[in-house]
Motif scaffolding. Sequence first.
Motif, short mmCIF file in Angstrom:
data_model
loop_
_atom_site.label_atom_id
_atom_site.label_comp_id
_atom_site.label_asym_id
_atom_site.label_seq_id
_atom_site.Cartn_x
_atom_site.Cartn_y
_atom_site.Cartn_z
N GLY A 136 0.81 -1.22 0.00
CA GLY A 136 0.00 0.00 0.00
C GLY A 136 0.84 1.27 0.00
N PRO A 137 1.79 1.40 0.92
CA PRO A 137 2.62 2.62 0.90
C PRO A 137 3.45 2.78 -0.37
N ILE A 138 3.89 1.68 -0.98
CA ILE A 138 4.63 1.79 -2.24
C ILE A 138 3.72 2.35 -3.33
N VAL A 139 2.48 1.87 -3.39
CA VAL A 139 1.55 2.36 -4.39
C VAL A 139 1.19 3.83 -4.14
N VAL A 140 1.03 4.21 -2.88
CA VAL A 140 0.75 5.61 -2.55
C VAL A 140 1.93 6.50 -2.94
N MET A 141 3.14 6.06 -2.66
CA MET A 141 4.32 6.84 -3.04
C MET A 141 4.41 6.97 -4.56
N LEU A 142 4.07 5.91 -5.27
CA LEU A 142 4.03 5.97 -6.73
C LEU A 142 3.00 7.00 -7.20
N GLY A 143 1.87 7.07 -6.51
CA GLY A 143 0.85 8.06 -6.84
C GLY A 143 1.35 9.49 -6.66
N PHE A 144 2.09 9.74 -5.58
CA PHE A 144 2.65 11.07 -5.36
C PHE A 144 3.71 11.41 -6.40
N ILE A 145 4.51 10.43 -6.81
CA ILE A 145 5.51 10.66 -7.85
C ILE A 145 4.82 11.01 -9.16
N ILE A 146 3.73 10.32 -9.47
CA ILE A 146 2.97 10.63 -10.69
C ILE A 146 2.41 12.05 -10.62
N GLU A 147 1.96 12.47 -9.45
CA GLU A 147 1.46 13.84 -9.29
C GLU A 147 2.56 14.87 -9.54
N PHE A 148 3.76 14.63 -9.02
CA PHE A 148 4.87 15.55 -9.26
C PHE A 148 5.23 15.61 -10.74
N VAL A 149 5.20 14.45 -11.40
CA VAL A 149 5.46 14.42 -12.84
C VAL A 149 4.41 15.23 -13.57
N ALA A 150 3.16 15.10 -13.16
CA ALA A 150 2.08 15.85 -13.82
C ALA A 150 2.26 17.35 -13.66
N ILE A 151 2.76 17.78 -12.53
CA ILE A 151 2.94 19.21 -12.29
C ILE A 151 4.11 19.75 -13.12
N PHE A 152 5.19 19.00 -13.20
CA PHE A 152 6.39 19.49 -13.86
C PHE A 152 6.47 19.15 -15.34
N TYR A 153 5.55 18.34 -15.85
CA TYR A 153 5.58 17.95 -17.26
C TYR A 153 5.21 19.14 -18.14
N LYS A 154 6.03 19.38 -19.13
CA LYS A 154 5.77 20.48 -20.07
C LYS A 154 5.66 19.89 -21.46
N PRO A 155 4.45 19.87 -22.03
CA PRO A 155 4.29 19.28 -23.36
C PRO A 155 5.04 20.08 -24.42
N LYS A 156 5.54 19.37 -25.41
CA LYS A 156 6.25 20.03 -26.50
C LYS A 156 5.24 20.68 -27.42
N LYS A 157 5.55 21.88 -27.87
CA LYS A 157 4.68 22.61 -28.78
C LYS A 157 5.03 22.26 -30.21
N ASN A 158 4.03 22.15 -31.06
CA ASN A 158 4.27 21.97 -32.50
C ASN A 158 4.63 23.31 -33.11
N SER A 159 5.63 23.32 -33.94
CA SER A 159 6.00 24.58 -34.60
C SER A 159 4.92 24.97 -35.61
N GLU A 160 4.19 23.98 -36.13
CA GLU A 160 3.12 24.26 -37.07
C GLU A 160 1.95 24.95 -36.37
N ALA A 161 1.65 24.54 -35.15
CA ALA A 161 0.54 25.13 -34.42
C ALA A 161 0.88 26.56 -33.97
N GLU A 162 2.17 26.80 -33.68
CA GLU A 162 2.55 28.15 -33.24
C GLU A 162 2.50 29.16 -34.35
N SER A 163 2.70 28.73 -35.59
CA SER A 163 2.74 29.67 -36.71
C SER A 163 1.35 30.13 -37.13
N LYS A 164 0.31 29.43 -36.69
CA LYS A 164 -1.06 29.80 -37.07
C LYS A 164 -1.59 30.95 -36.27
#
Length: 76
Positions: A48-76
């Motif tokens: 249980g604690p390992i799964v909870v710790m994994l959940g918190f790690i996933i939350e930190f990843v979600a906060i710090f994840y920065k999706p890559k922008k398409n250069s095609e979408a930026e030019s529009k």
Amino acid sequence: MSDKSKFAFEKVNYIIMLIGVLTLVVGFFIMSSDGEPYGFGFLGLTLGPIVVMLGFIIEFVAIFYKPKKNSEAESK
């Protein structure tokens, strides 16, 4: 006016956050379903604690994840 979104994160970030929250709920459910008194079995003290710790790690990843922008979408 700028074309920026009013939300702090992208859609991908919110999906990753939802996965993290579900992982946290599963981890707490695993801890509470331990049959030993006071949760002193394998499920309550190890898995249980390992799964909870994994959940918190996933939350930190979600906060710090920065999706890559398409250069095609930026030019529009």
